[in-house]
Each structure stands twice: as C-alpha cells, then as structure tokens.
Design an enzyme around this catalytic site. Sequence first.
Site, PDB file in Angstrom:
ATOM      1  N   SER A 153       0.820  -1.222   0.000  1.00 18.81           N
ATOM      2  CA  SER A 153       0.000   0.000   0.000  1.00 18.81           C
ATOM      3  C   SER A 153       0.854   1.273   0.000  1.00 18.81           C
ATOM      4  O   SER A 153       1.938   1.304   0.582  1.00 18.81           O
ATOM      5  CB  SER A 153      -0.883  -0.010   1.248  1.00 18.81           C
ATOM      6  OG  SER A 153      -1.450   1.247   1.469  1.00 18.81           O
ATOM      7  N   TYR A 176      -2.069   5.589  -4.380  1.00 20.44           N
ATOM      8  CA  TYR A 176      -3.220   6.490  -4.314  1.00 20.44           C
ATOM      9  C   TYR A 176      -2.832   7.731  -5.103  1.00 20.44           C
ATOM     10  O   TYR A 176      -1.676   8.173  -5.037  1.00 20.44           O
ATOM     11  CB  TYR A 176      -3.537   6.863  -2.861  1.00 20.44           C
ATOM     12  CG  TYR A 176      -4.353   5.816  -2.135  1.00 20.44           C
ATOM     13  CD1 TYR A 176      -5.584   5.414  -2.638  1.00 20.44           C
ATOM     14  CD2 TYR A 176      -3.902   5.246  -0.953  1.00 20.44           C
ATOM     15  CE1 TYR A 176      -6.345   4.448  -1.984  1.00 20.44           C
ATOM     16  CE2 TYR A 176      -4.656   4.289  -0.291  1.00 20.44           C
ATOM     17  CZ  TYR A 176      -5.870   3.894  -0.812  1.00 20.44           C
ATOM     18  OH  TYR A 176      -6.620   2.941  -0.162  1.00 20.44           O
ATOM     19  N   THR A 202      -5.098   2.830  -7.436  1.00 17.57           N
ATOM     20  CA  THR A 202      -6.429   2.592  -6.865  1.00 17.57           C
ATOM     21  C   THR A 202      -7.346   3.748  -7.234  1.00 17.57           C
ATOM     22  O   THR A 202      -7.057   4.911  -6.943  1.00 17.57           O
ATOM     23  CB  THR A 202      -6.327   2.431  -5.331  1.00 17.57           C
ATOM     24  OG1 THR A 202      -5.534   1.263  -5.066  1.00 17.57           O
ATOM     25  CG2 THR A 202      -7.694   2.257  -4.692  1.00 17.57           C
ATOM     26  N   LYS A 277      -6.977  -0.511 -10.067  1.00 15.29           N
ATOM     27  CA  LYS A 277      -7.685  -1.288  -9.037  1.00 15.29           C
ATOM     28  C   LYS A 277      -8.973  -0.567  -8.651  1.00 15.29           C
ATOM     29  O   LYS A 277      -8.935   0.619  -8.293  1.00 15.29           O
ATOM     30  CB  LYS A 277      -6.779  -1.444  -7.803  1.00 15.29           C
ATOM     31  CG  LYS A 277      -7.443  -2.130  -6.620  1.00 15.29           C
ATOM     32  CD  LYS A 277      -6.400  -2.425  -5.529  1.00 15.29           C
ATOM     33  CE  LYS A 277      -6.995  -3.163  -4.353  1.00 15.29           C
ATOM     34  NZ  LYS A 277      -7.661  -2.289  -3.395  1.00 15.29           N
ATOM     35  N   HIS A 301     -12.828  -2.460  -3.003  1.00 15.15           N
ATOM     36  CA  HIS A 301     -12.049  -2.095  -1.823  1.00 15.15           C
ATOM     37  C   HIS A 301     -12.501  -2.923  -0.600  1.00 15.15           C
ATOM     38  O   HIS A 301     -12.458  -2.458   0.538  1.00 15.15           O
ATOM     39  CB  HIS A 301     -12.215  -0.597  -1.537  1.00 15.15           C
ATOM     40  CG  HIS A 301     -10.937   0.086  -1.114  1.00 15.15           C
ATOM     41  ND1 HIS A 301     -10.204   0.898  -1.938  1.00 15.15           N
ATOM     42  CD2 HIS A 301     -10.278   0.086   0.078  1.00 15.15           C
ATOM     43  CE1 HIS A 301      -9.159   1.378  -1.279  1.00 15.15           C
ATOM     44  NE2 HIS A 301      -9.174   0.884  -0.053  1.00 15.15           N
TER      45      HIS A 301
HETATM   46  C1  LIG Z   1      -7.732  -2.524   6.604  1.00 19.53           C
HETATM   47  C2  LIG Z   1      -7.735  -2.385   5.119  1.00 19.53           C
HETATM   48  C3  LIG Z   1      -6.909  -1.439   4.544  1.00 19.53           C
HETATM   49  C4  LIG Z   1      -6.874  -1.316   3.153  1.00 19.53           C
HETATM   50  N1  LIG Z   1      -5.984  -0.440   2.595  1.00 19.53           N
HETATM   51  C5  LIG Z   1      -5.915  -0.345   1.245  1.00 19.53           C
HETATM   52  C6  LIG Z   1      -4.948   0.495   0.645  1.00 19.53           C
HETATM   53  O1  LIG Z   1      -4.137   1.133   1.304  1.00 19.53           O
HETATM   54  N2  LIG Z   1      -4.957   0.572  -0.714  1.00 19.53           N
HETATM   55  C7  LIG Z   1      -5.837  -0.133  -1.503  1.00 19.53           C
HETATM   56  O2  LIG Z   1      -5.807  -0.023  -2.720  1.00 19.53           O
HETATM   57  N3  LIG Z   1      -6.724  -0.972  -0.936  1.00 19.53           N
HETATM   58  C8  LIG Z   1      -6.791  -1.094   0.401  1.00 19.53           C
HETATM   59  N4  LIG Z   1      -7.673  -1.960   0.968  1.00 19.53           N
HETATM   60  C9  LIG Z   1      -8.528  -2.811   0.098  1.00 19.53           C
HETATM   61  C10 LIG Z   1      -7.808  -4.134  -0.227  1.00 19.53           C
HETATM   62  O3  LIG Z   1      -6.732  -3.914  -1.096  1.00 19.53           O
HETATM   63  C11 LIG Z   1      -8.751  -5.135  -0.907  1.00 19.53           C
HETATM   64  O4  LIG Z   1      -9.373  -4.508  -1.998  1.00 19.53           O
HETATM   65  C12 LIG Z   1      -9.808  -5.712   0.034  1.00 19.53           C
HETATM   66  O5  LIG Z   1      -9.317  -5.853   1.335  1.00 19.53           O
HETATM   67  C13 LIG Z   1     -10.264  -7.072  -0.488  1.00 19.53           C
HETATM   68  O6  LIG Z   1     -11.340  -7.560   0.232  1.00 19.53           O
HETATM   69  P1  LIG Z   1     -11.212  -8.592   1.459  1.00 19.53           P
HETATM   70  O7  LIG Z   1     -10.657  -7.831   2.608  1.00 19.53           O
HETATM   71  O8  LIG Z   1     -12.636  -8.988   1.676  1.00 19.53           O
HETATM   72  O9  LIG Z   1     -10.351  -9.732   1.024  1.00 19.53           O
HETATM   73  C14 LIG Z   1      -7.715  -2.111   2.348  1.00 19.53           C
HETATM   74  C15 LIG Z   1      -8.541  -3.068   2.947  1.00 19.53           C
HETATM   75  C16 LIG Z   1      -8.546  -3.211   4.327  1.00 19.53           C
HETATM   76  C17 LIG Z   1      -9.407  -4.281   4.919  1.00 19.53           C
END
Ligand SMILES: Cc1cc2nc3c(=O)[nH]c(=O)nc-3n(C[C@H](O)[C@H](O)[C@H](O)COP(=O)(O)O)c2cc1C
Length: 404
Positions: A153, A176, A202, A277, A301
């Site tokens: 990230s 981002y 993203t 994404k 997300h």
């Molecule tokens: C705590 C948390 C932080 C996240 N931070 C980011 C991030 O910094 N950048 C991003 O593109 N997606 C972020 N995501 C989304 C994840 O990349 C991903 O799309 C998502 O967790 C997938 O679903 P799942 O948690 O049900 O497996 C985050 C998700 C969670 C749960």
Amino acid sequence: MAPAEHFGEQQGNRRRFLRFLLGSPLLASRPVSGWQTAPGSGAIADLRDALNVMDFEAAARQKLPPAHFGYLATGVDDDVTLTANREGFKRFQLRPRRMVDVSHADLRTEIFGTAWEHPISLAPVGSQKAFHPEGELAVARGARSMQALQILSTVTTCSVEQVNEAAGRPVWFQLYPTSRWEITEKLVRHAESAGCPVLVLTVDLPVGRHTETLERMKRTDTRNCAACHNSAPGHAFQRKPMFGGIDMTGVGVYNAAVTWEFARRLRETTRMKLVLKGIQTREDAQLCREHGIDGIIVSNHGGRAEETGRSTIECLPEVVAGAGDKLTVLVDGGFRRGTDIFKALALGVRGVSIGRPYCWGLAAFGQAGVEKVIELLRAELELIMRQCGVRSIAEISRSFVTTP
Ligand SMILES: Cc1cc2nc3c(=O)[nH]c(=O)nc-3n(C[C@H](O)[C@H](O)[C@H](O)COP(=O)(O)O)c2cc1C
C-alpha cells in the site's frame, strides 16, 4: 483509511464498560458483520487449530484493540457491499467433470511474465503495524515462504526497500493518486527506484467514505491514542515511509478530480506495468484498454468504497468481457474459500487477492499466521480443482461454473 483516523480522546465509564463487554470471550468470537466466522465458534489459540481462514478473524479480534480491529473489519454505511462480497459466491455454482485422472494438480501460473506457485496474492492493506509490530515486513516474509505475490500500500508502515528485501523480490506498489501531481510523481519514482515491476493505481476512493463500523468500534476504545494519532496538519503521514521528506500539509492521498487524463499521464510517466484497481464495469474495462492500461483488479475495496451492494464476483463476467484478451484481470473482495478462488478463475481472472484474511493471520500469529492463511486457501483450491476434474490452472474454464 488509517491516515484520517484519530482514536480515543474521550474517556469515561460508558466506554470502559463497552470495552469490558467487547473483551468478554462470548463477544470476542462474534464476527463484526455477521458472516466471517461461524456462529458460536471460539477464537483459536493455536494456529494449528484453524480449520479455515475465517477462524483467524475471532483470534485477531481478541488480540487487537477495538479501534484497530474496527479499521480492519469495517465496510461502509450498512456494510451491505461487504456482506454482498460473500453472498455473491452463492450465485455461481460448480459443474464438476468426472473420470479424469486427478492424482496431481498443478497450481502454478504466470502473471506479467513472472511465474508463481499459485494464483493467490496479498491485496494492498494500509498501516499494517496497526495489526502487528512487524507489519508489512512479517507479511513479506510470509509471502516469500508461501511464494505469494504481495501488493504494498501507499500508506505502508514499513519502507518499500525493507519490504522488497524481506519478500526476496520487488513487490507490486499500490498508488493512491494524491491531490498533488508532483507528490504522485515522487511516489512513482520511489517505487521505480526500489525495483517494483507493477504500479497499481487505486481508483475507487475519489471522495472519502462513511466507515460506520469503524466509528462505532473507535468509541469503545478507551486507550489514549494521541501518541500515534493526532489532527495536526500532515501528522498522519509522518509515520508513513513513502512520505518521508515530503511536505503533506494540505495534501490528501485521494483526488476527486482524477479522470482518464490522469491515467494517460501516469502511463506516460512510468515504464512499470500499470494496473487499475477498483474497476467494476464493462465500460471502464474497455476504457482501460483504450488507455494502454496493462491490467485490472476488479475490486470494491473490500466493501469499503461506495455502497454499491454488488459483489466483485458478480462484476467479473462483464469486466472480463470488456477487458478482452490483452488485459490481465485480477479480483479481490470476500475471497475466503478455495471454491471462491476457483469460481473467479473459471470466470476468467489470472489471480485472486485476499485482504482481511492475511491481516487476521498477521494480527493473531504474525508471519506464521500469514503463512497459514495462504496455505489453507492454497490447499482448498487444490482440493476443489481435483474434485472438479482439473489438473492445472490453464484447464479451469468458464464451463466449470453456472448460474441458477
Ligand atoms: C484494513 C484495510 C486497509 C486497506 N488499505 C488499502 C490500501 O491502502 N490501498 C488499496 O488499494 N486498498 C486497500 N484496501 C482494500 C484491499 O486492497 C482489498 O481490496 C480488500 O481488502 C479485499 O477484500 P477482502 O478484505 O474482503 O479480502 C484495504 C482493505 C482493508 C481491509
């Protein structure tokens, strides 16, 4: 997202009581949103007791302070999309073939010319030191030992250089857009000079969101969190290595003005493979093609962007159709079983990412927890492949799934 979080100025008896309730073993085993863990199951104390990846959720909940667990668990609004991500898998059923020699199954695959032992990758998740002191480094070591692709990230709490070293190869870097191009460009150059081969932009959080489950859980957290979280301008970025030496005063990581022109500019800025994404429609997949994008991660997300109420597995058929043959398509959102992964592969993706499950593993058991989560999913995927009469990833085709 973590940078905007300011935990726990308020104290008081009510919050201490709520905290006490949350800490009770009865509630500790309850999933926040009702679907992650089977009702009545307790938290595992030893990772060898895990029967599936959902077992790690209650264990993570027991280990983490409420606000940090809330950050991990939350969806948006009523958590409808979060729930839909799981429910969606039920709409696709499997069509197993018989009388095939399935003594062995080969899970190896290839993404952008790199060979992987299996198609399971780790989605970018910000601020992983909120879950474990070793944060992204423990994840990188786990990814290395399980031969899994890691996507780092923008708001990582460990440096990309250290993560690359721990992962044994350069990870993919998630970007981002930020509200200032000069800063975006610095982040891109940083990822490039660290050797990251793929840039994942993203695109699903242009204007923030309403993470109500997080807000509710923050209110039950009685700790004084001022040491890590305060509202001074730019403070949220000071502990984020990607922003070292960058003045973030008045700058945000989101950018409401991002259009396809931004994607074009980014395409011209870097030679890294460029993946978008957060794509959920055929139209946007076609536009990716027209703008020289190399790949798509179909994602909402993890139900943390807008409340569409639509699962990513249900978005897949139209996105895959819009992407055509040239684009590499991956997906994330609610993947908790080998069968989930199998269905997505059958619908045409190259790989599947998991987010929360490996963070539950990380929170509960550090690197070993991350490894166990990947191992369980890998084993489940292999089992369902063989049960369906499939011997390799290449053999998984659309004919193995049907809708009622
Ligand atoms: C705590 C948390 C932080 C996240 N931070 C980011 C991030 O910094 N950048 C991003 O593109 N997606 C972020 N995501 C989304 C994840 O990349 C991903 O799309 C998502 O967790 C997938 O679903 P799942 O948690 O049900 O497996 C985050 C998700 C969670 C749960």
